[in-house]
Design a protein around this motif. Structure first.
Motif, mmCIF file in Angstrom:
data_model
loop_
_atom_site.group_PDB
_atom_site.id
_atom_site.type_symbol
_atom_site.label_atom_id
_atom_site.label_comp_id
_atom_site.label_asym_id
_atom_site.label_seq_id
_atom_site.Cartn_x
_atom_site.Cartn_y
_atom_site.Cartn_z
ATOM 1 N N LEU A 190 0.833 -1.206 0.000
ATOM 2 C CA LEU A 190 0.000 0.000 0.000
ATOM 3 C C LEU A 190 0.869 1.258 0.000
ATOM 4 O O LEU A 190 0.505 2.272 -0.605
ATOM 5 C CB LEU A 190 -0.946 0.003 1.201
ATOM 6 N N SER A 191 2.017 1.199 0.647
ATOM 7 C CA SER A 191 2.953 2.324 0.626
ATOM 8 C C SER A 191 3.457 2.570 -0.797
ATOM 9 O O SER A 191 3.573 3.721 -1.243
ATOM 10 C CB SER A 191 4.142 2.048 1.547
ATOM 11 N N MET A 192 3.738 1.482 -1.491
ATOM 12 C CA MET A 192 4.227 1.622 -2.864
ATOM 13 C C MET A 192 3.115 2.127 -3.783
ATOM 14 O O MET A 192 3.388 2.871 -4.734
ATOM 15 C CB MET A 192 4.800 0.293 -3.352
ATOM 16 N N TYR A 201 5.594 12.379 0.271
ATOM 17 C CA TYR A 201 6.140 11.808 1.504
ATOM 18 C C TYR A 201 5.315 10.591 1.913
ATOM 19 O O TYR A 201 4.100 10.694 2.108
ATOM 20 C CB TYR A 201 6.127 12.838 2.638
ATOM 21 N N VAL A 202 5.995 9.472 2.052
ATOM 22 C CA VAL A 202 5.316 8.229 2.428
ATOM 23 C C VAL A 202 6.061 7.590 3.599
ATOM 24 O O VAL A 202 7.280 7.401 3.549
ATOM 25 C CB VAL A 202 5.241 7.225 1.257
ATOM 26 N N TYR A 203 5.289 7.284 4.641
ATOM 27 C CA TYR A 203 5.836 6.608 5.824
ATOM 28 C C TYR A 203 5.052 5.316 6.033
ATOM 29 O O TYR A 203 3.867 5.231 5.691
ATOM 30 C CB TYR A 203 5.713 7.495 7.067
ATOM 31 N N ALA A 204 5.725 4.334 6.599
ATOM 32 C CA ALA A 204 5.050 3.055 6.855
ATOM 33 C C ALA A 204 5.594 2.463 8.143
ATOM 34 O O ALA A 204 6.787 2.561 8.424
ATOM 35 C CB ALA A 204 5.268 2.086 5.695
ATOM 36 N N CYS A 205 4.702 1.851 8.930
ATOM 37 C CA CYS A 205 5.144 1.209 10.173
ATOM 38 C C CYS A 205 4.714 -0.245 10.185
ATOM 39 O O CYS A 205 3.677 -0.611 9.635
ATOM 40 C CB CYS A 205 4.611 1.941 11.396
ATOM 41 N N GLU A 227 12.618 6.581 -0.862
ATOM 42 C CA GLU A 227 11.415 7.416 -0.967
ATOM 43 C C GLU A 227 10.321 7.024 0.027
ATOM 44 O O GLU A 227 9.366 7.765 0.213
ATOM 45 C CB GLU A 227 10.863 7.321 -2.400
ATOM 46 N N ILE A 228 10.445 5.855 0.635
ATOM 47 C CA ILE A 228 9.476 5.410 1.637
ATOM 48 C C ILE A 228 10.235 5.170 2.941
ATOM 49 O O ILE A 228 11.176 4.383 2.987
ATOM 50 C CB ILE A 228 8.754 4.119 1.200
ATOM 51 N N LYS A 229 9.832 5.860 3.994
ATOM 52 C CA LYS A 229 10.486 5.687 5.293
ATOM 53 C C LYS A 229 9.750 4.603 6.066
ATOM 54 O O LYS A 229 8.584 4.749 6.424
ATOM 55 C CB LYS A 229 10.487 6.982 6.092
#
Length: 898
Positions: A190-192, A201-205, A227-229
């Motif tokens: 989903l982040s991609m 800006y894209v963050y994922a935990c 590009e995704i943290k």
């Protein structure tokens, strides 16, 4: 002088070398003496010294060093010296960094202590070092099922689900959303999607260490690493600006289970709205989206339906009061964990799950689908009020008469105004449905026009549906939970209900609640299973004591022989015979010891561990007028519970030992042949192990469903993103807990006997076997399902593929489908070592020159299953009658799936 100094140095070095050799020699001798004295700690220290002084000896002492390490590790483990244990393994791995056996052993210790992620790393490393190391493969497959739940594969292969999420995310991002937080990112898909849509800006935990590391690899492989943290955190622990610089404008998540709330989406979103998201857009204000926060999914609507389903019923309600001559006590009430969760102080899942479109025997809707509730994920106050909301009641008319077995629940996830996903049983999706079994009603039969009532609440992050009952349309009688007040139509009904309450009330001093797993309930409901054991046990006892008529031991006092008192009076005139000893070491709740106790002068031992189960068995024994000394609990007699198989007394041996050979998952129990070897030494002459032998059958099938459930099929279902190579590292070659009678597949061969496991005559076993399987239909071989015929003796057998079986089935899924033609012959090489099975195969070159490659490692197990009508003739004509009941996933045992 220089020459003199050089000689002095050489002499010094020579002396040092001689001293080193002497020290090495003495240390090796000391290590050997310590091993003889079983002083493994000192022996280990000596070997460490030797290997550090003489690395050239690594190969020579390797096996002895491994033995010493493992023995010392066992001692440290028993002493709870955990840090010392791990220090020893770290030292050993510094000396032998490429030793797969040490890596595997380290992983086993970590797994037992609950460090599954770390254990998986060592098991994976061991497999890479030696792909043929069966123990490491078995361990890795076991851990892989824990670390990467199987629904990940099904979900990623669901193209419709992926595409719907992509479109919803694109709509929001292209409308001006700048920052996205993906909660519970899993593989990062989903982040991609968000990054592909253009979010700056894209963050994922992700909380799981394994999934977090997997997501890092996936994101990097798709050129989005910078590009995704990614954060290895629970979303509740994310802080601004420590982890992300500012509040985000979009949270995207799919932290929902079959019951919607079970993965904590409500708690996560309350925290997100309060700490991580921009404020929601005020209603009726047309302000640009980038200035406000929102959530995907936006909302959800939960639906329900009352159903009749025999499969659900037999796994959650005991439907008989007598089993193989044993009367179940009225004062014992059997319930499943889902029912126990209603009054439990612990947080227990209040539902199980089923894919209703595949449930054996199908289901019958008794009501129209009804709306349970709606929830707006973009409304903070509504989310907060869910847990505090008082339970509310629902009433709905019965539209089809039948037996009320469960309320099933599904939902529609509204991602945005345009896109939605449904988990309805009528939809083909990756989702299962939540099932709330109905229990503890005086009657379950409903008629058209009756009214079903229930209470709904959201508690402990779960949707709970409880206090399910119904009103009859004819006399106004309320068939509700016995703990509630009964509203009856007349005085006679009231008296009958009160009488029922009096005899079964949980408050009664003799009344007991016994919670059984769904497999245990299904086993109790399997009358043929118990009758089969009764006949086989009776046959052995009769042969060991031929002068004793088993009929005289009718302890019920209602058979054709003597009752218990008469038998005791008669026996007082004669010398009491020594009892025959029967040990039941099957797992879970079992009444087989009581059945054995009814068949003669028997001392029966049960291996049940739970106090609740022991109490229930004692009450059942009393209800059947058993002398107290007839049934005992074996574990209470053991000093070491790990050594279950031993003599009943120092001067006695067993007449019958009952072993659990097949797990309910469809696999062979671990170390079953080792247990059988020990058991044979504990039997007196004429004694038997049950079962005496097991035959494993298999057949070749084509099943797209099994492929989709076992591995991600390339980049097409994931919309071009490269995820498959990474998550497929955690695929396992065996799919367990299957209902093959309803599995979509095409049989390509007839059933074939693949393996024989003889527990009484091990010399009849073979470690390898070649089996030729004739292709009866052209197609692609994608899997080999397995099932078993369990022979208690030559006259009494059970079939784990029976429609009543409490066992599920399993199947080996091939890495690559194999194209076959009608008339081809596949030659399978079946290898069996300990509890591991591997299968390789080729198409007979004399028929067609093509190769069938599939190496299957089935750890600690094999598999088995009932099958569609194609081979029902085979089953019905075989000598093994359908005599087992079937398993539904408990969780360990039936863990909630999506």
């Amino acid at each position: 002088m220089p020459n003199s100094n050089a000689k002095s140095h050489r002499s010094q070095r020579g002396g040092q070398e001689a001293g080193r050799r002497e020290l090495i020699s003495r240390s090796l001798q000391s290590a050997q003496h310590c091993l003889e004295d079983q002083d493994f700690g000192t022996a280990y220290a000596h070997y460490l010294l030797v290997l550090n002084l003489a690395p050239e000896l690594k190969t020579t002492v390797k096996e002895t060093f491994q033995f010493t390490l493992f023995k010392w590790a066992e001692e440290l483990d028993s002493l709870a010296r955990i840090q010392d244990l791990f220090n020893c393994y770290e030292q050993a791995l510094e000396l032998y960094p490429s030793d797969e056996v040490i890596c595997n052993s380290m992983g086993e210790h970590l797994f037992r202590m609950g460090f599954r992620d770390e254990a998986a790393g060592y098991f994976h490393k061991a497999v890479k070092l030696n792909p043929d190391f069966a123990d490491a493969k078995e361990n890795f497959y076991r851990v892989a099922n824990w670390l990467v739940e199987r629904w990940h594969f099904i979900m990623l292969n669901d193209t419709k689900r992926n595409l719907t999420y992509l479109k919803a995310i694109e709509n929001v991002v292209r409308s001006g959303c700048k920052s996205v937080l993906d909660i519970g990112t899993g593989t990062g898909i989903l982040s991609m999607f968000a990054k592909k849509a253009g979010a700056p800006y894209v963050y994922a935990c992700e909380l799981s260490k394994t999934m977090y590391e997997l997501a890092c690899d996936v994101v990097a492989a798709n050129n989005m690493g910078s590009e995704i943290k990614l954060l290895h955190l629970k979303s509740l622990d994310i802080e601004i600006p420590k982890h992300i610089p500012e509040r985000v404008s979009l949270v995207v998540t799919e932290t929902v289970d079959a019951g919607l709330f079970g993965e904590g989406i409500v708690e996560s979103l309350i925290h997100a709205w309060e700490h991580l998201l921009l404020q929601p857009k005020p209603k009726n204000q047309d302000i640009h989206i980038k200035d406000y926060g929102q959530v995907i999914p936006a909302s959800a609507t939960i639906f329900g339906m009352a159903v009749e389903c025999k499969e659900i019923r037999r796994h959650h309600r005991v439907g008989t009061q007598e089993i193989a001559g044993v009367r179940l006590a009225n004062s014992v009430q059997f319930f499943s964990p889902t029912y126990a969760s209603v009054s439990s102080e612990e947080t227990v899942e209040p539902y199980t799950t089923e894919k209703l479109s595949r449930v054996p025997g199908g289901y019958v809707p008794l009501t129209e689908p009804f709306q349970v509730m709606t929830v707006d994920f973009n409304n903070l106050q509504e989310l907060k009020s869910l847990a505090a909301r008082k339970p509310w009641k629902l009433s709905l008319p019965v539209t089809q008469g039948g037996i009320l077995d469960a309320i099933v629940v599904w939902f529609v996830l509204q991602l945005d105004d345009e896109h939605a996903l449904s988990t309805s049983p009528s939809e083909e999706s990756c989702w299962e449905q939540a099932v709330y079994p109905v229990q503890d009603l005086p009657d379950y039969s409903m008629k058209t026009g009756d009214t079903v009532t229930m209470e709904v609440c959201c508690q402990d992050c779960y949707l709970k549906i409880q206090k399910i009952s119904f009103w009859t349309s004819e006399c106004g009688m309320d068939f509700s939970n016995r703990d509630d007040t009964l509203n009856l139509g007349n005085e006679a009904e009231l008296c009958n209900a009160l009488a029922s309450l009096q005899t079964t009330s949980k408050q009664d001093g003799k009344g007991r609640v016994c919670v059984l797993e769904s497999t245990e309930t299904a086993l109790l409901n399997n009358i043929p299973y118990h009758e089969c054991f009764k006949a086989a046990i009776g046959k052995v006892l009769s042969s060991l004591n031929p002068s004793k008529d088993l009929q005289t031991m009718d302890v019920d006092g209602c058979g054709s022989g003597l009752n218990l008192q008469e038998s005791q009076n008669k026996s007082s005139l004669d010398a009491a015979p020594d009892p025959l000893y029967v040990l039941d070491v099957s797992e879970g709740f079992s009444i087989l010891p009581i059945i054995a106790g009814k068949l003669g002068s028997v001392k029966a031992y049960s291996s049940v561990e739970k106090e609740q189960h022991q109490t229930a068995l004692n009450i059942i024994s009393e209800a059947n007028h058993f002398p107290k000394e007839t049934l005992e609990f074996w574990l209470s007699h053991l000093e070491d519970e790990n050594v279950v198989l031993q003599r009943p007394k120092s001067d006695k041996l067993w007449s019958i030992i009952i072993l659990d050979v097949i797990e309910t998952s469809g696999l062979i129990q671990q170390e079953v042949m080792e247990k059988a070897a020990i058991s044979r030494c504990l039997l007196h002459s004429g004694g038997k192990i049950f079962p005496q032998y097991v035959l494993m059958y298999g057949m070749l099938v084509q099943s797209q469903s099994l492929l989709l459930e076992s591995a991600v099929q390339g980049t097409e279902p994931t919309l071009g993103f490269n995820i498959a190579p990474f998550i497929n590292q955690f695929k396992v070659p065996v799919r367990v807990y299957l209902d093959l009678s309803t599995l979509p597949c095409v049989p390509l061969s007839k059933p074939a006997e693949l393996l024989r496991l003889d527990l009484m005559n091990p010399l009849l076993n073979s470690s390898s076997r070649e089996v030729k399987v004739q292709i009866c239909k052209s197609g692609q071989v994608t899997a080999i399902p397995f099932w078993y015929h369990i022979h208690l003796d030559d006259d009494h057998g059970l079939n784990t593929s029976d429609e009543f079986s409490h066992w599920k089935q399993a199947a080996v899924v091939l890495d690559k489908p194999i194209q076959v033609q009608l008339g081809d012959e596949l030659v399978l090489d079946v290898q069996h070592h300990k509890s591991n099975i591997s299968i390789t195969g080729t198409i007979d070159a004399s028929i067609i020159n093509s190769e069938f490659m599939s190496i299957i490692a089935i750890s600690s197990s094999c598999l088995c299953s009932s099958f569609f009508q194609v081979f029902s003739t085979f089953i019905s004509n075989s000598t093994y009658k359908r005599t087992c009941d079937k398993y539904v996933r408990d969780s360990l045992t039936h863990s909630k799936k999506r």
